[in-house]
Design a protein around this motif. Sequence first.
Motif, PDB file in Angstrom:
ATOM      1  N   LYS A   8       6.182  22.232  12.601  1.00 24.41           N
ATOM      2  CA  LYS A   8       6.182  23.645  12.233  1.00 24.41           C
ATOM      3  C   LYS A   8       5.803  23.749  10.766  1.00 24.41           C
ATOM      4  CE  LYS A   8       9.203  27.566  11.478  1.00 24.41           C
ATOM      5  NZ  LYS A   8      10.536  28.165  11.599  1.00 24.41           N
ATOM      6  N   ARG A  17       5.096  31.017   1.467  1.00 25.52           N
ATOM      7  CA  ARG A  17       5.579  31.075   2.844  1.00 25.52           C
ATOM      8  C   ARG A  17       4.411  31.096   3.828  1.00 25.52           C
ATOM      9  NH1 ARG A  17       7.171  34.192   7.141  1.00 25.52           N
ATOM     10  NH2 ARG A  17       9.348  33.987   7.771  1.00 25.52           N
ATOM     11  N   TRP A  20       3.290  34.770   9.268  1.00 30.53           N
ATOM     12  CA  TRP A  20       3.562  34.989  10.684  1.00 30.53           C
ATOM     13  C   TRP A  20       2.311  34.620  11.476  1.00 30.53           C
ATOM     14  CZ3 TRP A  20       8.535  35.871  10.881  1.00 30.53           C
ATOM     15  CH2 TRP A  20       9.151  36.637   9.898  1.00 30.53           C
ATOM     16  N   GLY A  21       2.517  34.081  12.647  1.00 33.04           N
ATOM     17  CA  GLY A  21       1.388  33.709  13.496  1.00 33.04           C
ATOM     18  C   GLY A  21       0.928  32.282  13.264  1.00 33.04           C
ATOM     19  N   LYS A  22       1.406  31.664  12.186  1.00 33.31           N
ATOM     20  CA  LYS A  22       1.017  30.275  11.889  1.00 33.31           C
ATOM     21  C   LYS A  22       2.239  29.381  11.744  1.00 33.31           C
ATOM     22  CE  LYS A  22      -3.357  31.362   9.662  1.00 33.31           C
ATOM     23  NZ  LYS A  22      -4.131  31.331   8.414  1.00 33.31           N
ATOM     24  N   ARG A  23       3.375  29.868  12.253  1.00 33.12           N
ATOM     25  CA  ARG A  23       4.627  29.150  12.020  1.00 33.12           C
ATOM     26  C   ARG A  23       5.187  28.502  13.285  1.00 33.12           C
ATOM     27  NH1 ARG A  23       7.047  30.533   7.252  1.00 33.12           N
ATOM     28  NH2 ARG A  23       9.107  30.074   8.085  1.00 33.12           N
ATOM     29  N   SER A  24       4.405  28.531  14.355  1.00 35.52           N
ATOM     30  CA  SER A  24       4.975  28.037  15.614  1.00 35.52           C
ATOM     31  C   SER A  24       4.933  26.503  15.692  1.00 35.52           C
ATOM     32  CB  SER A  24       4.229  28.649  16.795  1.00 35.52           C
ATOM     33  OG  SER A  24       2.874  28.334  16.711  1.00 35.52           O
ATOM     34  N   TRP A  25       5.773  25.957  16.559  1.00 38.04           N
ATOM     35  CA  TRP A  25       5.841  24.507  16.769  1.00 38.04           C
ATOM     36  C   TRP A  25       4.648  24.052  17.585  1.00 38.04           C
ATOM     37  CZ3 TRP A  25       9.247  21.277  14.495  1.00 38.04           C
ATOM     38  CH2 TRP A  25      10.383  21.852  13.906  1.00 38.04           C
ATOM     39  N   TYR A  68      18.102  23.241   9.039  1.00 38.05           N
ATOM     40  CA  TYR A  68      17.430  23.736  10.249  1.00 38.05           C
ATOM     41  C   TYR A  68      18.207  23.272  11.469  1.00 38.05           C
ATOM     42  CZ  TYR A  68      13.847  25.244  13.432  1.00 38.05           C
ATOM     43  OH  TYR A  68      13.190  25.902  14.431  1.00 38.05           O
ATOM     44  N   LYS A  70      18.138  24.833  14.663  1.00 40.59           N
ATOM     45  CA  LYS A  70      17.675  25.292  15.979  1.00 40.59           C
ATOM     46  C   LYS A  70      17.243  24.148  16.876  1.00 40.59           C
ATOM     47  CE  LYS A  70      16.002  29.725  14.311  1.00 40.59           C
ATOM     48  NZ  LYS A  70      14.785  30.535  14.067  1.00 40.59           N
TER      49      LYS A  70
HETATM   50  C1  I3P Z   1       6.891  31.843  14.777  1.00 42.55           C
HETATM   51  C2  I3P Z   1       7.370  31.037  15.971  1.00 42.55           C
HETATM   52  C3  I3P Z   1       8.338  29.955  15.523  1.00 42.55           C
HETATM   53  C4  I3P Z   1       9.494  30.571  14.740  1.00 42.55           C
HETATM   54  C5  I3P Z   1       8.990  31.400  13.569  1.00 42.55           C
HETATM   55  C6  I3P Z   1       8.034  32.464  14.020  1.00 42.55           C
HETATM   56  O1  I3P Z   1       6.031  32.855  15.205  1.00 42.55           O
HETATM   57  O2  I3P Z   1       8.025  31.892  16.888  1.00 42.55           O
HETATM   58  O3  I3P Z   1       8.816  29.253  16.658  1.00 42.55           O
HETATM   59  O4  I3P Z   1      10.250  29.527  14.205  1.00 42.55           O
HETATM   60  O5  I3P Z   1      10.112  31.988  12.962  1.00 42.55           O
HETATM   61  O6  I3P Z   1       7.521  33.132  12.882  1.00 42.55           O
HETATM   62  P1  I3P Z   1       4.428  32.657  15.191  1.00 42.55           P
HETATM   63  O7  I3P Z   1       4.078  31.765  16.351  1.00 42.55           O
HETATM   64  O8  I3P Z   1       3.907  34.034  15.339  1.00 42.55           O
HETATM   65  O9  I3P Z   1       4.042  32.011  13.884  1.00 42.55           O
HETATM   66  P2  I3P Z   1      11.582  28.952  14.874  1.00 42.55           P
HETATM   67  O10 I3P Z   1      11.153  28.196  16.096  1.00 42.55           O
HETATM   68  O11 I3P Z   1      12.127  28.033  13.825  1.00 42.55           O
HETATM   69  O12 I3P Z   1      12.456  30.102  15.169  1.00 42.55           O
HETATM   70  P3  I3P Z   1      10.340  32.036  11.374  1.00 42.55           P
HETATM   71  O13 I3P Z   1       9.319  32.999  10.839  1.00 42.55           O
HETATM   72  O14 I3P Z   1      11.739  32.495  11.200  1.00 42.55           O
HETATM   73  O15 I3P Z   1      10.120  30.662  10.816  1.00 42.55           O
END
Ligand code: I3P
Length: 105
Positions: A8, A17, A20-25, A68, A70
């Motif tokens: 991530k 930071r 949004w949209g670039k934070r997924s696993w 972290y 989760k």
């Molecule tokens: C993110 C995605 C991540 C989540 C993150 C989101 O969305 O859902 O899994 O992190 O939360 O922003 P996107 O795909 O649109 O980037 P977690 O799995 O850690 O919750 P965050 O913005 O709180 O880091």
Amino acid sequence: HKGFLKRKAHADIDGKRTPWGKRSWKTFYAMLKGMVLYLQKDDYVKDCQSSEEVVSVHHALAERALNYTKRPHVFRLQTADWRVFLFEAPSTEQMNTWIGRINLV
Ligand code: I3P
């Protein structure tokens, strides 16, 4: 050292930071060679070619991501240019091996 890791993106260059949209696993096959971590994306089946990201671990710091909660066995990688990634390893043992190898560089 090599193996599967989920990643991530938490912060981009200079610690900004990750938007949004670039934070997924995402799952990668990771290979540490010298001071470089190669992250191979598992998309060669659909693309007939593999894509790769390259992260310099020179002057980087790897540590267990205790804040972290989760997911289990997640470590944090802070690079010399102040990017931050979280990596989820398949086990605590593999997490500790990655942390040790990265910090040896
Ligand atoms: C993110 C995605 C991540 C989540 C993150 C989101 O969305 O859902 O899994 O992190 O939360 O922003 P996107 O795909 O649109 O980037 P977690 O799995 O850690 O919750 P965050 O913005 O709180 O880091």
